[in-house]
Every structure is written in C-alpha cells, then in structure tokens.
Design a protein around this motif. Structure first.
Motif, PDB file in Angstrom:
ATOM      1  N   SER A 157     -15.187  37.438 -10.762  1.00  0.00           N
ATOM      2  CA  SER A 157     -15.163  38.018  -9.422  1.00  0.00           C
ATOM      3  C   SER A 157     -15.477  39.506  -9.504  1.00  0.00           C
ATOM      4  N   ASP A 158     -16.246  39.997  -8.558  1.00  0.00           N
ATOM      5  CA  ASP A 158     -16.649  41.396  -8.560  1.00  0.00           C
ATOM      6  C   ASP A 158     -15.672  42.268  -7.785  1.00  0.00           C
ATOM      7  N   GLY A 159     -14.454  41.783  -7.554  1.00  0.00           N
ATOM      8  CA  GLY A 159     -13.456  42.571  -6.853  1.00  0.00           C
ATOM      9  C   GLY A 159     -13.388  42.267  -5.376  1.00  0.00           C
ATOM     10  N   ARG A 160     -14.251  41.401  -4.886  1.00  0.00           N
ATOM     11  CA  ARG A 160     -14.225  41.006  -3.486  1.00  0.00           C
ATOM     12  C   ARG A 160     -13.859  39.535  -3.399  1.00  0.00           C
ATOM     13  N   PRO A 161     -13.229  39.150  -2.298  1.00  0.00           N
ATOM     14  CA  PRO A 161     -12.921  37.728  -2.141  1.00  0.00           C
ATOM     15  C   PRO A 161     -14.205  36.917  -1.974  1.00  0.00           C
ATOM     16  N   SER A 162     -14.137  35.673  -2.387  1.00  0.00           N
ATOM     17  CA  SER A 162     -15.270  34.782  -2.175  1.00  0.00           C
ATOM     18  C   SER A 162     -14.747  33.410  -1.799  1.00  0.00           C
ATOM     19  N   HIS A 163     -15.591  32.674  -1.111  1.00  0.00           N
ATOM     20  CA  HIS A 163     -15.242  31.331  -0.649  1.00  0.00           C
ATOM     21  C   HIS A 163     -16.407  30.417  -0.991  1.00  0.00           C
ATOM     22  N   SER A 210     -10.128  32.755   5.195  1.00  0.00           N
ATOM     23  CA  SER A 210     -11.538  33.147   5.215  1.00  0.00           C
ATOM     24  C   SER A 210     -11.751  34.393   6.064  1.00  0.00           C
ATOM     25  N   ARG A 211     -10.877  34.620   7.029  1.00  0.00           N
ATOM     26  CA  ARG A 211     -11.018  35.773   7.923  1.00  0.00           C
ATOM     27  C   ARG A 211     -10.274  37.010   7.436  1.00  0.00           C
ATOM     28  N   VAL A 212      -9.178  36.833   6.702  1.00  0.00           N
ATOM     29  CA  VAL A 212      -8.331  38.000   6.388  1.00  0.00           C
ATOM     30  C   VAL A 212      -8.441  38.515   4.959  1.00  0.00           C
ATOM     31  N   LEU A 213      -8.999  37.741   4.062  1.00  0.00           N
ATOM     32  CA  LEU A 213      -9.196  38.257   2.703  1.00  0.00           C
ATOM     33  C   LEU A 213     -10.397  39.203   2.732  1.00  0.00           C
ATOM     34  N   HIS A 214     -10.161  40.477   2.426  1.00  0.00           N
ATOM     35  CA  HIS A 214     -11.244  41.458   2.505  1.00  0.00           C
ATOM     36  C   HIS A 214     -11.513  42.146   1.174  1.00  0.00           C
ATOM     37  N   ARG A 215     -10.454  42.632   0.513  1.00  0.00           N
ATOM     38  CA  ARG A 215     -10.636  43.383  -0.730  1.00  0.00           C
ATOM     39  C   ARG A 215      -9.938  42.722  -1.914  1.00  0.00           C
ATOM     40  N   GLU A 216      -9.202  41.681  -1.671  1.00  0.00           N
ATOM     41  CA  GLU A 216      -8.438  41.029  -2.735  1.00  0.00           C
ATOM     42  C   GLU A 216      -9.363  40.284  -3.691  1.00  0.00           C
ATOM     43  N   ARG A 217      -8.985  40.268  -4.957  1.00  0.00           N
ATOM     44  CA  ARG A 217      -9.765  39.533  -5.963  1.00  0.00           C
ATOM     45  C   ARG A 217      -9.327  38.067  -5.944  1.00  0.00           C
ATOM     46  N   VAL A 218      -9.721  37.365  -4.894  1.00  0.00           N
ATOM     47  CA  VAL A 218      -9.338  35.972  -4.688  1.00  0.00           C
ATOM     48  C   VAL A 218     -10.592  35.154  -4.390  1.00  0.00           C
ATOM     49  N   ALA A 219     -10.764  34.070  -5.107  1.00  0.00           N
ATOM     50  CA  ALA A 219     -11.841  33.112  -4.827  1.00  0.00           C
ATOM     51  C   ALA A 219     -11.189  31.820  -4.347  1.00  0.00           C
ATOM     52  N   VAL A 220     -11.621  31.335  -3.199  1.00  0.00           N
ATOM     53  CA  VAL A 220     -11.124  30.073  -2.652  1.00  0.00           C
ATOM     54  C   VAL A 220     -12.263  29.065  -2.745  1.00  0.00           C
ATOM     55  N   VAL A 221     -12.006  27.962  -3.437  1.00  0.00           N
ATOM     56  CA  VAL A 221     -12.998  26.898  -3.588  1.00  0.00           C
ATOM     57  C   VAL A 221     -12.397  25.625  -3.001  1.00  0.00           C
ATOM     58  N   ALA A 222     -13.140  24.997  -2.099  1.00  0.00           N
ATOM     59  CA  ALA A 222     -12.647  23.781  -1.454  1.00  0.00           C
ATOM     60  C   ALA A 222     -13.678  22.669  -1.622  1.00  0.00           C
ATOM     61  N   ALA A 246      -3.323  38.840  -7.174  1.00  0.00           N
ATOM     62  CA  ALA A 246      -4.656  39.380  -7.474  1.00  0.00           C
ATOM     63  C   ALA A 246      -4.595  40.815  -7.977  1.00  0.00           C
ATOM     64  N   ASP A 247      -3.490  41.504  -7.739  1.00  0.00           N
ATOM     65  CA  ASP A 247      -3.324  42.849  -8.305  1.00  0.00           C
ATOM     66  C   ASP A 247      -3.271  42.788  -9.832  1.00  0.00           C
ATOM     67  N   GLY A 248      -2.702  41.698 -10.360  1.00  0.00           N
ATOM     68  CA  GLY A 248      -2.587  41.553 -11.810  1.00  0.00           C
ATOM     69  C   GLY A 248      -3.794  40.881 -12.440  1.00  0.00           C
ATOM     70  N   HIS A 249      -4.285  39.833 -11.812  1.00  0.00           N
ATOM     71  CA  HIS A 249      -5.414  39.050 -12.335  1.00  0.00           C
ATOM     72  C   HIS A 249      -6.184  38.517 -11.142  1.00  0.00           C
ATOM     73  N   PRO A 250      -7.494  38.343 -11.264  1.00  0.00           N
ATOM     74  CA  PRO A 250      -8.203  37.657 -10.188  1.00  0.00           C
ATOM     75  C   PRO A 250      -7.635  36.238 -10.036  1.00  0.00           C
ATOM     76  N   VAL A 251      -7.655  35.737  -8.813  1.00  0.00           N
ATOM     77  CA  VAL A 251      -7.059  34.438  -8.504  1.00  0.00           C
ATOM     78  C   VAL A 251      -8.145  33.470  -8.062  1.00  0.00           C
ATOM     79  N   LEU A 252      -8.095  32.256  -8.602  1.00  0.00           N
ATOM     80  CA  LEU A 252      -8.942  31.154  -8.143  1.00  0.00           C
ATOM     81  C   LEU A 252      -8.027  30.118  -7.507  1.00  0.00           C
TER      82      LEU A 252
END
Length: 181
Positions: free
Chosen positions: A1-7, A145-157, A118-124
């Motif tokens: 992750s490049d530091g931005r959330p992704s879906h 999908s609407r509120v994750l803006h800067r967190e290192r979180v990837a959501v895969v569905a 996500a502060d400690g590790h990127p989250v999948l």
C-alpha cells in the motif's frame, strides 16, 4: 500500500478461484508486513449482522501471530465492537439488531479500529462472499469506502456474479464501489 486506502472487488462465478486468489493475496500481504483480517459471509440471510467482520475479528484475535496483540488491544478500547464477538462479551447476544445510533457508533468504532491498527502496520481487510451479506455488512462496506481517506487500509471483497440477479441488494453497493477512484 502506498499509504492511501484502496478498495478492490473480485467477482466471478462459483468455483472460478476467488478464494484462492484472496488467499494468495493475504499470504503475500502478510509477508510484506500487512496485518491481515479475513472473514466470510454465510448463506444465512439477515439473521446475523456483520458476520464477516465478526469472523475477521475473531480469527484475528484467536489465530497466533503478530495480529493478535494489537487487535486485542484495539478491540478492548472499543467495547461497542464486543457486540460482534459474543464469546468475548458475556452480555452480547448474537443476531442482536443494531439501531441507527448504535450502528453509527459501531461504524465509528470499526473506522477507529482500522485507523489505529494501520498506524502500526498496513491493514488488509478481506470480506468474502458478499452476495450473501446482510444489509448491515453492505452498509458498513459503503461507509468504509466513503470515510477511509488517509489510512493504510486495503479492503478486498469477493462476490459471485452468477448469484447477482437484477434486483439483488448487493448491486447498488457494487455500483457505488465501482465509482470510487
């Protein structure tokens, strides 16, 4: 992750290999230092709200590994999430209906939990079989999908395309997620 959330949405007919793909993704992400949380929906209709999230949190707190301690601490700081894990909270009841304000608090707690982790590790966060998701889970995915803006979180569905008839309740959620950048 490049530091931005992704879906990401992974769709296909039953048996095409969606689970195999996300299993490989989870292994590679874990090798790269991601905290991986994975849960699945079940063909239970709306009987158990937030089932895949509860599944992911339960697995993350009971499977030995690097995720257990930070996740347990983040959950302890958010008692509202104890409602999702009835085996950890004596007063919680499975299948409990979550009203508007309680849902807002729960969504905020999930966002806070993911941001803290996500502060400690990127989250999948992997949520499988969304074609069986209850309304609460569909609402949570739209919210994230609407509120994750800067967190290192990837959501895969994942979801089955062969189960998505014209009026399937997941269709508007998929349309919303496909509009994301």
């Amino acid at each position: 992750s490049d530091g931005r959330p992704s879906h990401a949405l992974i769709s296909g007919d039953a048996g095409v290999g969606k689970t195999r793909l996300v299993t490989e993704l989870a292994a590679r992400a874990a090798d790269r230092g991601f905290l991986v949380l994975s849960g699945r929906c079940a063909e239970l209709g709306d009987s158990i709200p937030y089932l895949p999230l509860a599944d992911a949190l339960r697995e993350g707190t009971t499977t030995p590994g690097a995720t257990t301690e930070p996740l347990a601490a983040a959950l302890a700081a958010r008692p509202v999430l104890g409602r999702l894990l009835p085996d950890r909270d004596a007063v919680a009841q499975p299948g409990i209906e979550v009203s508007g304000l309680a849902q807002q608090q729960l969504f905020g707690a999930v966002l806070g939990l993911l941001a803290e982790l996500a502060d400690g590790h990127p989250v999948l966060l992997i949520l499988e079989d969304l074609h069986w998701a209850d309304r609460s889970t569909r609402d949570l995915i739209t919210f994230l999908s609407r509120v994750l803006h800067r967190e290192r979180v990837a959501v895969v569905a994942t979801y089955r395309t062969d189960d998505l008839h014209r009026r399937h309740p997941l269709r508007p959620v998929v349309a919303e997620l496909l509009r994301l950048p």
